[in-house]
Design a protein around this motif. Sequence first.
Motif, PDB file in Angstrom:
ATOM      1  N   ASP A  82      36.518  40.685  34.033  1.00  0.00           N
ATOM      2  CA  ASP A  82      36.119  40.682  35.446  1.00  0.00           C
ATOM      3  C   ASP A  82      35.097  41.776  35.729  1.00  0.00           C
ATOM      4  N   SER A  96      36.588  46.809  37.491  1.00  0.00           N
ATOM      5  CA  SER A  96      37.649  46.547  38.479  1.00  0.00           C
ATOM      6  C   SER A  96      37.578  47.614  39.566  1.00  0.00           C
ATOM      7  N   ASP A 151      37.757  46.668  29.313  1.00  0.00           N
ATOM      8  CA  ASP A 151      38.718  45.607  29.642  1.00  0.00           C
ATOM      9  C   ASP A 151      39.444  45.114  28.397  1.00  0.00           C
TER      10      ASP A 151
END
Length: 123
Positions: free
Chosen positions: A44, A47, A71
């Motif tokens: 993503d 974050s 990640d």
Amino acid sequence: MTIKNELKRVCVKPFDKDKFEVVSDYTFILPSFNGIVPKGFITDGASIPRIFWSFFPPYRSEYFSACVIHDYLCEKANSRKDYKLADLALKEAMQELKCPKIKCFVFYHACNTFHFLKCFIRG
């Protein structure tokens, strides 16, 4: 004569609303850690709470590759030591990508504090 390895940019494609898929194995070499983010890994980006997006957009190419590494390492983490390694890899990757020192500082310490609290609460 020493040859300095440059951190290449990761290649991703859109996967879902706010997620991306790594298109091919992404090999990274950092001062303290080397590894491979496998093809198909879903990330993503950074974050970052939405309130801070105007200062630190989560998909900014300047540090996106560093966030993918972070990640991946966080997904594999099982202990505080693993999270510390992931946070160090984030900092080193951002430095290799020539991110401003203040961004490296903010990202590293924000992640490190979050992971400390996460591990403390979990026990």
